[in-house]
Design a protein around this motif. Sequence first.
Motif, PDB file in Angstrom:
ATOM      1  N   VAL A 133    -117.861  43.895  63.907  1.00  0.00           N
ATOM      2  CA  VAL A 133    -118.100  44.995  62.966  1.00  0.00           C
ATOM      3  C   VAL A 133    -116.760  45.367  62.355  1.00  0.00           C
ATOM      4  O   VAL A 133    -115.902  45.942  63.020  1.00  0.00           O
ATOM      5  N   ARG A 134    -116.572  45.000  61.125  1.00  0.00           N
ATOM      6  CA  ARG A 134    -115.313  45.300  60.447  1.00  0.00           C
ATOM      7  C   ARG A 134    -115.523  45.232  58.949  1.00  0.00           C
ATOM      8  O   ARG A 134    -116.564  44.768  58.481  1.00  0.00           O
ATOM      9  N   ALA A 135    -114.556  45.717  58.217  1.00  0.00           N
ATOM     10  CA  ALA A 135    -114.580  45.571  56.769  1.00  0.00           C
ATOM     11  C   ALA A 135    -113.807  44.307  56.395  1.00  0.00           C
ATOM     12  O   ALA A 135    -113.158  43.687  57.239  1.00  0.00           O
ATOM     13  N   ASP A 136    -113.886  43.933  55.135  1.00  0.00           N
ATOM     14  CA  ASP A 136    -113.171  42.763  54.639  1.00  0.00           C
ATOM     15  C   ASP A 136    -111.695  43.124  54.506  1.00  0.00           C
ATOM     16  O   ASP A 136    -111.276  43.736  53.521  1.00  0.00           O
ATOM     17  N   ASN A 137    -110.905  42.748  55.509  1.00  0.00           N
ATOM     18  CA  ASN A 137    -109.500  43.141  55.539  1.00  0.00           C
ATOM     19  C   ASN A 137    -108.659  42.433  54.488  1.00  0.00           C
ATOM     20  O   ASN A 137    -107.617  42.937  54.090  1.00  0.00           O
ATOM     21  N   ARG A 138    -109.104  41.275  54.030  1.00  0.00           N
ATOM     22  CA  ARG A 138    -108.395  40.631  52.922  1.00  0.00           C
ATOM     23  C   ARG A 138    -108.535  41.481  51.657  1.00  0.00           C
ATOM     24  O   ARG A 138    -107.602  41.583  50.859  1.00  0.00           O
ATOM     25  N   ALA A 139    -109.683  42.110  51.518  1.00  0.00           N
ATOM     26  CA  ALA A 139    -109.888  42.983  50.358  1.00  0.00           C
ATOM     27  C   ALA A 139    -108.931  44.164  50.401  1.00  0.00           C
ATOM     28  O   ALA A 139    -108.499  44.664  49.351  1.00  0.00           O
ATOM     29  N   TYR A 140    -108.581  44.636  51.626  1.00  0.00           N
ATOM     30  CA  TYR A 140    -107.606  45.728  51.736  1.00  0.00           C
ATOM     31  C   TYR A 140    -106.295  45.330  51.059  1.00  0.00           C
ATOM     32  O   TYR A 140    -105.722  46.080  50.264  1.00  0.00           O
ATOM     33  N   GLY A 141    -105.805  44.136  51.432  1.00  0.00           N
ATOM     34  CA  GLY A 141    -104.535  43.676  50.880  1.00  0.00           C
ATOM     35  C   GLY A 141    -104.595  43.473  49.381  1.00  0.00           C
ATOM     36  O   GLY A 141    -103.663  43.807  48.654  1.00  0.00           O
ATOM     37  N   THR A 142    -105.718  42.940  48.907  1.00  0.00           N
ATOM     38  CA  THR A 142    -105.867  42.694  47.474  1.00  0.00           C
ATOM     39  C   THR A 142    -105.933  44.007  46.695  1.00  0.00           C
ATOM     40  O   THR A 142    -105.291  44.163  45.655  1.00  0.00           O
ATOM     41  N   LYS A 143    -106.716  44.958  47.202  1.00  0.00           N
ATOM     42  CA  LYS A 143    -106.838  46.256  46.518  1.00  0.00           C
ATOM     43  C   LYS A 143    -105.483  46.968  46.467  1.00  0.00           C
ATOM     44  O   LYS A 143    -105.121  47.562  45.451  1.00  0.00           O
ATOM     45  N   ALA A 144    -104.741  46.906  47.577  1.00  0.00           N
ATOM     46  CA  ALA A 144    -103.419  47.547  47.613  1.00  0.00           C
ATOM     47  C   ALA A 144    -102.477  46.887  46.620  1.00  0.00           C
ATOM     48  O   ALA A 144    -101.724  47.561  45.902  1.00  0.00           O
ATOM     49  N   CYS A 145    -102.510  45.566  46.562  1.00  0.00           N
ATOM     50  CA  CYS A 145    -101.658  44.809  45.635  1.00  0.00           C
ATOM     51  C   CYS A 145    -101.966  45.173  44.186  1.00  0.00           C
ATOM     52  O   CYS A 145    -101.060  45.455  43.396  1.00  0.00           O
ATOM     53  N   GLU A 146    -103.237  45.174  43.847  1.00  0.00           N
ATOM     54  CA  GLU A 146    -103.624  45.441  42.463  1.00  0.00           C
ATOM     55  C   GLU A 146    -103.259  46.864  42.056  1.00  0.00           C
ATOM     56  O   GLU A 146    -102.797  47.102  40.933  1.00  0.00           O
ATOM     57  N   PHE A 147    -103.453  47.818  42.977  1.00  0.00           N
ATOM     58  CA  PHE A 147    -103.115  49.204  42.676  1.00  0.00           C
ATOM     59  C   PHE A 147    -101.612  49.353  42.449  1.00  0.00           C
ATOM     60  O   PHE A 147    -101.172  49.922  41.444  1.00  0.00           O
ATOM     61  N   LEU A 148    -100.816  48.826  43.373  1.00  0.00           N
ATOM     62  CA  LEU A 148     -99.361  48.922  43.248  1.00  0.00           C
ATOM     63  C   LEU A 148     -98.857  48.163  42.034  1.00  0.00           C
ATOM     64  O   LEU A 148     -98.001  48.656  41.278  1.00  0.00           O
ATOM     65  N   GLY A 149     -99.369  46.955  41.847  1.00  0.00           N
ATOM     66  CA  GLY A 149     -98.905  46.130  40.733  1.00  0.00           C
ATOM     67  C   GLY A 149     -99.121  46.792  39.392  1.00  0.00           C
ATOM     68  O   GLY A 149     -98.246  46.763  38.516  1.00  0.00           O
ATOM     69  N   GLU A 150    -100.293  47.412  39.247  1.00  0.00           N
ATOM     70  CA  GLU A 150    -100.590  48.084  37.982  1.00  0.00           C
ATOM     71  C   GLU A 150     -99.754  49.349  37.819  1.00  0.00           C
ATOM     72  O   GLU A 150     -99.251  49.632  36.724  1.00  0.00           O
ATOM     73  N   LYS A 151     -99.585  50.113  38.898  1.00  0.00           N
ATOM     74  CA  LYS A 151     -98.795  51.347  38.828  1.00  0.00           C
ATOM     75  C   LYS A 151     -97.333  51.052  38.480  1.00  0.00           C
ATOM     76  O   LYS A 151     -96.674  51.830  37.785  1.00  0.00           O
ATOM     77  N   LEU A 152     -96.808  49.930  38.985  1.00  0.00           N
ATOM     78  CA  LEU A 152     -95.401  49.586  38.763  1.00  0.00           C
ATOM     79  C   LEU A 152     -95.199  48.739  37.503  1.00  0.00           C
ATOM     80  O   LEU A 152     -94.060  48.338  37.208  1.00  0.00           O
ATOM     81  N   GLY A 153     -96.286  48.473  36.812  1.00  0.00           N
ATOM     82  CA  GLY A 153     -96.151  47.680  35.587  1.00  0.00           C
ATOM     83  C   GLY A 153     -95.712  46.249  35.841  1.00  0.00           C
ATOM     84  O   GLY A 153     -95.099  45.610  34.984  1.00  0.00           O
TER      85      GLY A 153
END
Length: 341
Positions: A133-153
């Motif tokens: 029983v877990r969430a998709d932990n690869r999605a955690y890393g991807t979501k964090a990357c996309e959020f940071l990448g967009e915020k930092l331009g």
Amino acid sequence: MKLGPAVAGAALLAVVAACGSSTPTAGEGSGGGKVGIDHPRADSDFWNSYMKYVPQIAGELKVDLMPATNSQNDVTKLVNNVQALVGQGAKAIVMAPQDTGAIASTLQTLENRKIPVVTVDTRPDKGKVYMVVRADNRAYGTKACEFLGEKLGGKGKVVELMGALSSVNGRDRAEAFRECMKTKFPGITVFEEPTEWEGSKAASMLQTRLEQNPDVKGIYMHAGGVHLAPTLQVLKQKGLLVPPDDPKHVVVVSNDGIPQEFEAIRKGDIDATVSQPADLYARYALFYAKAAVEGKTFKPGPTDHDSTIIQLPNGLEDQLPAPLVTKDNVDDKNLWGNQVK
């Protein structure tokens, strides 16, 4: 998402049907039994929240739950605790092994004794499991990357406070974050810091990186439950704990979804987190443990609770939803972090 007693009872039938169960529905299985549960640690706000949900949900689902043990992030204690639970009559075991490689022999022993195992949050590298029983932990890393990448331009420097790479969660988050950054934001430099899920290590590593690279503009924390407080403390010491509209602001994205992270988002101290569903972890860990002792089986496919069961080499995994939380949705009452009192 948080199910009430009546809905949970219906889900016990519906999920079995939705996943193609090849065994009878509730009440027609091979009989119930005691469920043993080991909690992984007590030094994380996330896991402390999970532990509060367990007895409440056990009552709702009518699980014959034994008194819980706590292995305190020590695989040797986990092995000993599991042996004790089995000796006391456990017919199924719920655990959350933090070292996902070192638990294989214990899982083999339990399989030999026909005691099904449900693991929470982590997926063992080897050894049979009834359900993960877990969430998709690869999605955690991807979501964090996309959020940071967009915020930092797409440019700048980021510190990644990783978990333990002996854990599949640490590896999944790290690998997905690395691949996403390399592919989508090659102009961002990432400093990878393996903290072993320890707050003190995170503080020391972040302090050193900021001294060496005062132009760091982003931080990705693998686990807000252990990383949040030390990260905020270091940023405050460095004069960097400032509102998002301040040029000195360091963009911070986390994983867990604890109330403390939500409050930090509201204050502008951090910018986002991925809400790891502590309530659903507890609910479906106990749900599947009860199903196991009743002799039910499941197949890969969609469930009625917005998740998907996937096939693993050593069992099945129910991948629960884990949304990204920002200032735009931080007050959503459906998020478990807003339900904790």
